[in-house]
Design an enzyme around this catalytic site. Structure first.
Site, mmCIF file in Angstrom:
data_model
loop_
_atom_site.group_PDB
_atom_site.id
_atom_site.type_symbol
_atom_site.label_atom_id
_atom_site.label_comp_id
_atom_site.label_asym_id
_atom_site.label_seq_id
_atom_site.Cartn_x
_atom_site.Cartn_y
_atom_site.Cartn_z
ATOM 1 N N CYS A 290 -7.189 -2.686 38.525
ATOM 2 C CA CYS A 290 -5.743 -2.422 38.540
ATOM 3 C C CYS A 290 -4.965 -3.168 37.469
ATOM 4 O O CYS A 290 -4.396 -2.561 36.563
ATOM 5 C CB CYS A 290 -5.182 -2.784 39.907
ATOM 6 S SG CYS A 290 -5.885 -1.781 41.214
HETATM 7 N N1 LIG Z 1 -10.251 -0.966 43.983
HETATM 8 C C1 LIG Z 1 -9.027 -1.334 44.295
HETATM 9 O O1 LIG Z 1 -8.821 -2.414 44.812
HETATM 10 C C2 LIG Z 1 -7.832 -0.433 44.060
HETATM 11 C C3 LIG Z 1 -6.583 -0.858 44.549
HETATM 12 C C4 LIG Z 1 -5.491 -0.043 44.375
HETATM 13 C C5 LIG Z 1 -5.630 1.158 43.704
HETATM 14 N N2 LIG Z 1 -6.836 1.562 43.214
HETATM 15 C C6 LIG Z 1 -6.914 2.868 42.550
HETATM 16 O O2 LIG Z 1 -7.625 3.781 43.385
HETATM 17 C C7 LIG Z 1 -8.382 4.676 42.574
HETATM 18 C C8 LIG Z 1 -9.839 4.620 42.966
HETATM 19 O O3 LIG Z 1 -10.314 3.305 42.726
HETATM 20 P P1 LIG Z 1 -11.664 2.771 43.344
HETATM 21 O O4 LIG Z 1 -11.621 1.289 43.136
HETATM 22 O O5 LIG Z 1 -11.903 3.280 44.704
HETATM 23 O O6 LIG Z 1 -12.711 3.446 42.333
HETATM 24 P P2 LIG Z 1 -14.304 3.560 42.521
HETATM 25 O O7 LIG Z 1 -14.864 3.717 41.163
HETATM 26 O O8 LIG Z 1 -14.797 2.458 43.403
HETATM 27 O O9 LIG Z 1 -14.494 4.903 43.334
HETATM 28 C C9 LIG Z 1 -14.172 6.150 42.825
HETATM 29 C C10 LIG Z 1 -15.165 7.160 43.372
HETATM 30 O O10 LIG Z 1 -14.771 8.448 42.915
HETATM 31 C C11 LIG Z 1 -15.944 9.188 42.657
HETATM 32 N N3 LIG Z 1 -15.600 10.340 41.814
HETATM 33 C C12 LIG Z 1 -15.334 10.379 40.502
HETATM 34 N N4 LIG Z 1 -15.039 11.637 40.126
HETATM 35 C C13 LIG Z 1 -15.116 12.412 41.229
HETATM 36 C C14 LIG Z 1 -14.925 13.791 41.494
HETATM 37 N N5 LIG Z 1 -14.568 14.645 40.525
HETATM 38 N N6 LIG Z 1 -15.113 14.233 42.746
HETATM 39 C C15 LIG Z 1 -15.474 13.378 43.741
HETATM 40 N N7 LIG Z 1 -15.667 12.064 43.555
HETATM 41 C C16 LIG Z 1 -15.489 11.587 42.318
HETATM 42 C C17 LIG Z 1 -16.873 8.179 42.013
HETATM 43 O O11 LIG Z 1 -18.211 8.591 42.066
HETATM 44 C C18 LIG Z 1 -16.604 6.940 42.874
HETATM 45 O O12 LIG Z 1 -17.468 6.871 43.994
HETATM 46 C C19 LIG Z 1 -8.108 4.284 41.137
HETATM 47 O O13 LIG Z 1 -7.051 5.053 40.640
HETATM 48 C C20 LIG Z 1 -7.662 2.851 41.255
HETATM 49 O O14 LIG Z 1 -6.802 2.477 40.195
HETATM 50 C C21 LIG Z 1 -7.950 0.785 43.384
#
Ligand SMILES: NC(=O)c1ccc[n+]([C@@H]2O[C@H](COP(=O)([O-])OP(=O)(O)OC[C@H]3O[C@@H](n4cnc5c(N)ncnc54)[C@H](O)[C@@H]3O)[C@@H](O)[C@H]2O)c1
Length: 452
Positions: A290
């Site tokens: 983030c």
């Molecule tokens: N990790 C955090 O603490 C956090 C906090 C707030 C916001 N976010 C936001 O949330 C979002 C997700 O982050 P995350 O940390 O969970 O990411 P992550 O990489 O852990 O998980 C994302 C998942 O999406 C899957 N994916 C990618 N393309 C896909 C598709 N076309 N169809 C289905 N699945 C697909 C990936 O395989 C992966 O498992 C991002 O925008 C991030 O900025 C994350």
């Protein structure tokens, strides 16, 4: 017989009813750090949840009741499975869902610009299966305007000709769309997930209400805002606030080091002020998905409006420089010991981007290791959360975890991530030189410690 008016309100009322009696089918797309915990929360509330991911390995692990996130025990996945949770890569199941939540990655590309390819691919995969009356919520962090300018136009290219419900035009040929940002703080156990208020911004009042009702089943409080763009901007404001304040303390740390002042002592003293001050802490650089990334989504978008986001750029410059500062401080400390970085054995303690988590993304440790290697140091690392560090988007290390014994063999031990399970007094005692980037050795008096 149905009147025109009742036909128009049917999909809305139907979903309200299904959310209230927990018969709504929930689809979560992207089963990572954000999506998987969401699956569990909805499942705990007795919803039947389907998780979608393109990563076949994740689907396999979940299907056999396993977990790939350290802080999520397998027992929780198994409990969800017992309540009907299934994981799949097959998007045709989207049409069975009543509410769909998108949690896919939003990284930056090599030019430091937003990479929305995951959102685009997801929207394209959903569109053929969109059904009237569904609620589709985007959770991925992104710039204001993404939901309306990017997501909705793709969804509206569906074969049935369904449109997103706008204004008071909602009925049997529409679906509902909203943005609701994720606010999780990995590793922070002080606030229960359901106590973090959830901001929701629908494309029309019905979408906002449905989104509020959806998240109201798993969060104690929802906070409606007027548009998806306001919700998108809310998330960015929160992260930019952190990024800028961390840059401020990082800069003040550099000055304090020159002035011989302990910045940690100063921050702790300032924190006693009961109003108007919130503590932020310096470190070896920003990490995680983030704070190092999201602010640049806004800088990029601002250019469309001939607007230069100077605070974001300045904060980015200061924060990006911190790993270089750590390496320079290590070299200077070795120099004082009549050694050079070139040829020295250096142990990096902690590679996760922050303490007590199993997440490497954008970790400053990766940059620090690469910079140390570039200067000719023989670098090893120890991190209880990572047995191996291979290749990522911006690094290629191919290194295995080194046990924490024989610390005396290293010319320097650099504490990059202050995991709680490290025995810092023992580490200081056994090491020749300790570079502490996190104040992990607080309270230990030793000439071997160098704060940086
Ligand atoms: N990790 C955090 O603490 C956090 C906090 C707030 C916001 N976010 C936001 O949330 C979002 C997700 O982050 P995350 O940390 O969970 O990411 P992550 O990489 O852990 O998980 C994302 C998942 O999406 C899957 N994916 C990618 N393309 C896909 C598709 N076309 N169809 C289905 N699945 C697909 C990936 O395989 C992966 O498992 C991002 O925008 C991030 O900025 C994350």
């Amino acid at each position: 017989m149905d009147t025109l008016e009742s036909l128009a309100t049917q999909p809305f009322q139907s979903l309200v009813g299904k959310l209230e009696d927990r018969t709504a089918r929930i689809g979560v797309i992207g089963l990572g750090y954000v999506g998987l915990p969401l699956v569990l929360l909805f499942s705990e509330q007795k919803f039947k949840v389907t998780g979608f991911d393109i990563d076949a390995k994740k689907i396999q692990v979940l299907s056999r009741g396993g977990s790939y996130i350290v802080r999520i025990p397998e027992t929780e996945i198994q409990a969800a499975k017992a309540k009907g949770f299934t994981a799949t890569s097959d998007y045709s199941h989207i049409s069975e869902m009543d509410a769909i939540i998108i949690c896919v990655p939003t990284p930056l590309n090599d030019h430091h610009e937003p990479d929305l390819s995951y959102i685009v691919a997801t929207a394209q995969a959903i569109a053929p299966h969109v059904r009237a009356g569904q609620l589709i919520v985007l959770e991925s962090t992104t710039y204001p305007g993404t939901t309306e300018e990017m997501l909705i136009p793709i969804l509206e290219k569906n074969p049935k000709g369904l449109k997103a419900a706008r204004g008071d035009q909602h009925g049997k040929d529409t679906f509902f769309v909203a943005f609701s940002p994720e606010r999780e703080d990995p590793g922070n156990d002080t606030v229960a997930r359901r106590d973090i208020p959830k901001v929701v911004g629908g494309l029309n009042p019905e979408a906002s209400e449905l989104c509020g009702k959806l998240y109201g089943t798993i969060f104690h409080r929802t906070v409606p805002v007027s548009t998806p763009a306001a919700a998108e901007m809310t998330k960015l404001l929160e992260n930019i606030y952190r990024c800028v304040n961390i840059a401020l303390v990082n800069e003040l740390k550099l000055l304090s080091l020159r002035m011989g002042i302990d910045i940690w002592e100063v921050i702790n003293a300032a924190s006693t002020k009961p109003f108007g001050f919130h503590p932020f802490y310096p470190g070896p650089g920003l990490g995680g998905h983030c704070i190092p990334i999201d602010p640049f989504y806004l800088s990029w978008k601002a250019k469309e409006y001939d607007f230069h986001t100077r605070f974001i750029e300045l904060a980015g410059e200061i924060n990006l420089n911190m790993p270089y500062h750590v390496v320079a401080s290590t070299a200077a400390a070795l120099n004082r010991n009549r050694s050079s970085l070139n040829g020295s054995k250096v142990l990096v303690l902690g590679v996760a981007y922050k303490k007590d988590i199993d997440d490497l993304r954008e970790s400053p440790a990766l940059t620090i290791i690469e910079l140390l290697q570039k200067e000719g140091a023989q670098v090893s690392y120890n991190d209880p959360y990572f047995e191996y560090v291979g290749r990522g988007r911006k690094y290629h290390l191919d290194m295995a975890n080194t046990p924490l014994d024989n610390l005396e063999q290293y010319d320097a031990v650099v504490i990059v991530t202050d995991h709680s399970n490290y025995d810092y007094p023992a580490i200081v005692e056994k090491s020749k030189l300790v570079i502490d980037t996190r104040n992990a050795t607080k309270g230990i008096r030793s000439p071997k410690i160098v704060h940086c």
